[in-house]
Design a protein around this motif. Structure first.
Motif, PDB file in Angstrom:
ATOM      1  N   MET A   1       4.662 -17.439 -36.084  1.00 48.01           N
ATOM      2  CA  MET A   1       4.710 -15.996 -36.143  1.00 48.01           C
ATOM      3  C   MET A   1       5.019 -15.448 -34.764  1.00 48.01           C
ATOM      4  O   MET A   1       4.482 -15.882 -33.762  1.00 48.01           O
ATOM      5  CB  MET A   1       3.384 -15.454 -36.653  1.00 48.01           C
ATOM      6  CG  MET A   1       3.315 -13.952 -36.699  1.00 48.01           C
ATOM      7  SD  MET A   1       1.732 -13.398 -37.319  1.00 48.01           S
ATOM      8  CE  MET A   1       2.296 -12.189 -38.468  1.00 48.01           C
ATOM      9  N   LYS A   2       5.870 -14.462 -34.712  1.00 44.91           N
ATOM     10  CA  LYS A   2       6.282 -13.850 -33.463  1.00 44.91           C
ATOM     11  C   LYS A   2       5.196 -12.892 -32.958  1.00 44.91           C
ATOM     12  O   LYS A   2       4.546 -12.206 -33.732  1.00 44.91           O
ATOM     13  CB  LYS A   2       7.579 -13.089 -33.709  1.00 44.91           C
ATOM     14  CG  LYS A   2       8.209 -12.530 -32.492  1.00 44.91           C
ATOM     15  CD  LYS A   2       9.503 -11.855 -32.859  1.00 44.91           C
ATOM     16  CE  LYS A   2       9.897 -10.903 -31.750  1.00 44.91           C
ATOM     17  NZ  LYS A   2      11.031 -10.098 -32.091  1.00 44.91           N
ATOM     18  N   THR A   3       5.019 -12.851 -31.651  1.00 51.29           N
ATOM     19  CA  THR A   3       4.058 -11.941 -31.040  1.00 51.29           C
ATOM     20  C   THR A   3       4.567 -10.510 -31.213  1.00 51.29           C
ATOM     21  O   THR A   3       5.723 -10.235 -30.925  1.00 51.29           O
ATOM     22  CB  THR A   3       3.896 -12.263 -29.542  1.00 51.29           C
ATOM     23  OG1 THR A   3       3.521 -13.623 -29.405  1.00 51.29           O
ATOM     24  CG2 THR A   3       2.844 -11.387 -28.916  1.00 51.29           C
ATOM     25  N   PRO A   4       3.716  -9.583 -31.664  1.00 52.20           N
ATOM     26  CA  PRO A   4       4.188  -8.206 -31.866  1.00 52.20           C
ATOM     27  C   PRO A   4       4.508  -7.526 -30.540  1.00 52.20           C
ATOM     28  O   PRO A   4       3.937  -7.862 -29.501  1.00 52.20           O
ATOM     29  CB  PRO A   4       3.007  -7.521 -32.554  1.00 52.20           C
ATOM     30  CG  PRO A   4       1.823  -8.312 -32.163  1.00 52.20           C
ATOM     31  CD  PRO A   4       2.306  -9.727 -32.014  1.00 52.20           C
ATOM     32  N   ASP A   5       5.410  -6.560 -30.596  1.00 53.41           N
ATOM     33  CA  ASP A   5       5.796  -5.812 -29.405  1.00 53.41           C
ATOM     34  C   ASP A   5       4.819  -4.656 -29.219  1.00 53.41           C
ATOM     35  O   ASP A   5       4.801  -3.714 -30.010  1.00 53.41           O
ATOM     36  CB  ASP A   5       7.219  -5.286 -29.552  1.00 53.41           C
ATOM     37  CG  ASP A   5       7.681  -4.506 -28.340  1.00 53.41           C
ATOM     38  OD1 ASP A   5       7.083  -4.684 -27.261  1.00 53.41           O
ATOM     39  OD2 ASP A   5       8.640  -3.722 -28.467  1.00 53.41           O
ATOM     40  N   LEU A   6       4.004  -4.738 -28.185  1.00 55.71           N
ATOM     41  CA  LEU A   6       3.032  -3.693 -27.888  1.00 55.71           C
ATOM     42  C   LEU A   6       3.402  -2.952 -26.610  1.00 55.71           C
ATOM     43  O   LEU A   6       2.548  -2.329 -25.990  1.00 55.71           O
ATOM     44  CB  LEU A   6       1.628  -4.304 -27.747  1.00 55.71           C
ATOM     45  CG  LEU A   6       1.081  -5.080 -28.933  1.00 55.71           C
ATOM     46  CD1 LEU A   6      -0.270  -5.690 -28.600  1.00 55.71           C
ATOM     47  CD2 LEU A   6       0.978  -4.196 -30.157  1.00 55.71           C
ATOM     48  N   SER A   7       4.670  -3.002 -26.246  1.00 52.64           N
ATOM     49  CA  SER A   7       5.099  -2.406 -24.979  1.00 52.64           C
ATOM     50  C   SER A   7       4.864  -0.896 -24.941  1.00 52.64           C
ATOM     51  O   SER A   7       4.757  -0.319 -23.857  1.00 52.64           O
ATOM     52  CB  SER A   7       6.566  -2.719 -24.711  1.00 52.64           C
ATOM     53  OG  SER A   7       7.375  -2.218 -25.761  1.00 52.64           O
ATOM     54  N   ASP A   8       4.747  -0.250 -26.090  1.00 65.11           N
ATOM     55  CA  ASP A   8       4.478   1.188 -26.102  1.00 65.11           C
ATOM     56  C   ASP A   8       3.070   1.503 -25.586  1.00 65.11           C
ATOM     57  O   ASP A   8       2.788   2.622 -25.182  1.00 65.11           O
ATOM     58  CB  ASP A   8       4.667   1.767 -27.505  1.00 65.11           C
ATOM     59  CG  ASP A   8       3.777   1.107 -28.546  1.00 65.11           C
ATOM     60  OD1 ASP A   8       3.761  -0.139 -28.594  1.00 65.11           O
ATOM     61  OD2 ASP A   8       3.106   1.836 -29.306  1.00 65.11           O
ATOM     62  N   LEU A   9       2.183   0.508 -25.579  1.00 65.47           N
ATOM     63  CA  LEU A   9       0.822   0.688 -25.073  1.00 65.47           C
ATOM     64  C   LEU A   9       0.695   0.381 -23.584  1.00 65.47           C
ATOM     65  O   LEU A   9      -0.348   0.626 -22.988  1.00 65.47           O
ATOM     66  CB  LEU A   9      -0.148  -0.219 -25.841  1.00 65.47           C
ATOM     67  CG  LEU A   9      -0.248  -0.018 -27.348  1.00 65.47           C
ATOM     68  CD1 LEU A   9      -1.171  -1.071 -27.948  1.00 65.47           C
ATOM     69  CD2 LEU A   9      -0.738   1.380 -27.681  1.00 65.47           C
ATOM     70  N   ALA A  10       1.744  -0.173 -22.997  1.00 61.28           N
ATOM     71  CA  ALA A  10       1.696  -0.632 -21.602  1.00 61.28           C
ATOM     72  C   ALA A  10       1.902   0.512 -20.622  1.00 61.28           C
ATOM     73  O   ALA A  10       2.865   0.554 -19.873  1.00 61.28           O
ATOM     74  CB  ALA A  10       2.727  -1.727 -21.378  1.00 61.28           C
ATOM     75  N   VAL A  11       0.967   1.445 -20.619  1.00 55.02           N
ATOM     76  CA  VAL A  11       1.012   2.592 -19.719  1.00 55.02           C
ATOM     77  C   VAL A  11      -0.062   2.388 -18.649  1.00 55.02           C
ATOM     78  O   VAL A  11      -1.218   2.126 -18.995  1.00 55.02           O
ATOM     79  CB  VAL A  11       0.735   3.899 -20.504  1.00 55.02           C
ATOM     80  CG1 VAL A  11       0.736   5.087 -19.573  1.00 55.02           C
ATOM     81  CG2 VAL A  11       1.736   4.068 -21.629  1.00 55.02           C
ATOM     82  N   PRO A  12       0.300   2.479 -17.366  1.00 55.55           N
ATOM     83  CA  PRO A  12      -0.712   2.299 -16.320  1.00 55.55           C
ATOM     84  C   PRO A  12      -1.892   3.250 -16.510  1.00 55.55           C
ATOM     85  O   PRO A  12      -1.715   4.436 -16.751  1.00 55.55           O
ATOM     86  CB  PRO A  12       0.046   2.611 -15.029  1.00 55.55           C
ATOM     87  CG  PRO A  12       1.472   2.312 -15.360  1.00 55.55           C
ATOM     88  CD  PRO A  12       1.637   2.700 -16.807  1.00 55.55           C
ATOM     89  N   GLY A  13      -3.092   2.695 -16.428  1.00 55.72           N
ATOM     90  CA  GLY A  13      -4.303   3.479 -16.607  1.00 55.72           C
ATOM     91  C   GLY A  13      -4.803   3.540 -18.036  1.00 55.72           C
ATOM     92  O   GLY A  13      -5.905   3.997 -18.293  1.00 55.72           O
ATOM     93  N   ALA A  14      -3.988   3.089 -18.977  1.00 51.92           N
ATOM     94  CA  ALA A  14      -4.381   3.124 -20.392  1.00 51.92           C
ATOM     95  C   ALA A  14      -5.490   2.114 -20.649  1.00 51.92           C
ATOM     96  O   ALA A  14      -5.569   1.071 -19.996  1.00 51.92           O
ATOM     97  CB  ALA A  14      -3.187   2.805 -21.278  1.00 51.92           C
ATOM     98  N   GLN A  15      -6.348   2.430 -21.602  1.00 49.18           N
ATOM     99  CA  GLN A  15      -7.405   1.512 -22.009  1.00 49.18           C
ATOM    100  C   GLN A  15      -7.120   1.049 -23.429  1.00 49.18           C
ATOM    101  O   GLN A  15      -6.779   1.863 -24.288  1.00 49.18           O
ATOM    102  CB  GLN A  15      -8.769   2.180 -21.918  1.00 49.18           C
ATOM    103  CG  GLN A  15      -9.164   2.477 -20.495  1.00 49.18           C
ATOM    104  CD  GLN A  15     -10.614   2.895 -20.347  1.00 49.18           C
ATOM    105  OE1 GLN A  15     -11.283   3.220 -21.312  1.00 49.18           O
ATOM    106  NE2 GLN A  15     -11.098   2.869 -19.120  1.00 49.18           N
TER     107      GLN A  15
END
Length: 85
Positions: A1-15
Motif C-alpha cells: 500500500m502506498k503512503t498517503p500524501d499528507l503534504s497539505d498538513l506540513a505547515v510550520p507550527g502546525a500540530q
C-alpha cells in the motif's frame, strides 16, 4: 500500500494528533476526516514504536524527521506532534 500524501498538513507550527497502533500487520497511515491513525509493526518497547511513527509520518508529510517534534504522548497511544520550521 502506498503512503498517503499528507503534504497539505506540513505547515510550520502546525500540530498533528495521531492515534498509534503498535504491533500491526503492516505499516500504514489512515486518514479519516480529522483523525490520523498510524499503524506500525514495531513493538512499543523503549520508544521503538514512536521512532517508527516519526519515520512513517515524516515520509507521508514530505518533511525531514528532524522537523517533527513530539509534544505529548511519549508512552501513550495518542500522540501530538508539532512541525518545526
Amino acid at each position: 500500500m502506498k503512503t498517503p500524501d499528507l503534504s497539505d498538513l506540513a505547515v510550520p507550527g502546525a500540530q498533528i494528533a495521531v492515534r498509534v497502533t503498535p504491533k500491526a500487520s503492516r505499516n500504514r497511515i489512515e486518514r479519516a476526516d480529522d483523525v490520523l491513525r498510524v499503524y506500525v509493526t514495531t513493538v512499543p518497547e523503549g520508544g521503538k514504536a514512536t521512532v517508527a511513527v516519526v519515520k512513517l509520518l515524516a515520509k507521508a508529510l514530505g518533511i525531514p524527521k528532524t522537523r517533527l517534534v513530539l509534544v505529548r504522548g511519549e508512552t501513550a497511544r495518542d500522540k501530538l506532534f508539532r512541525i518545526d520550521p
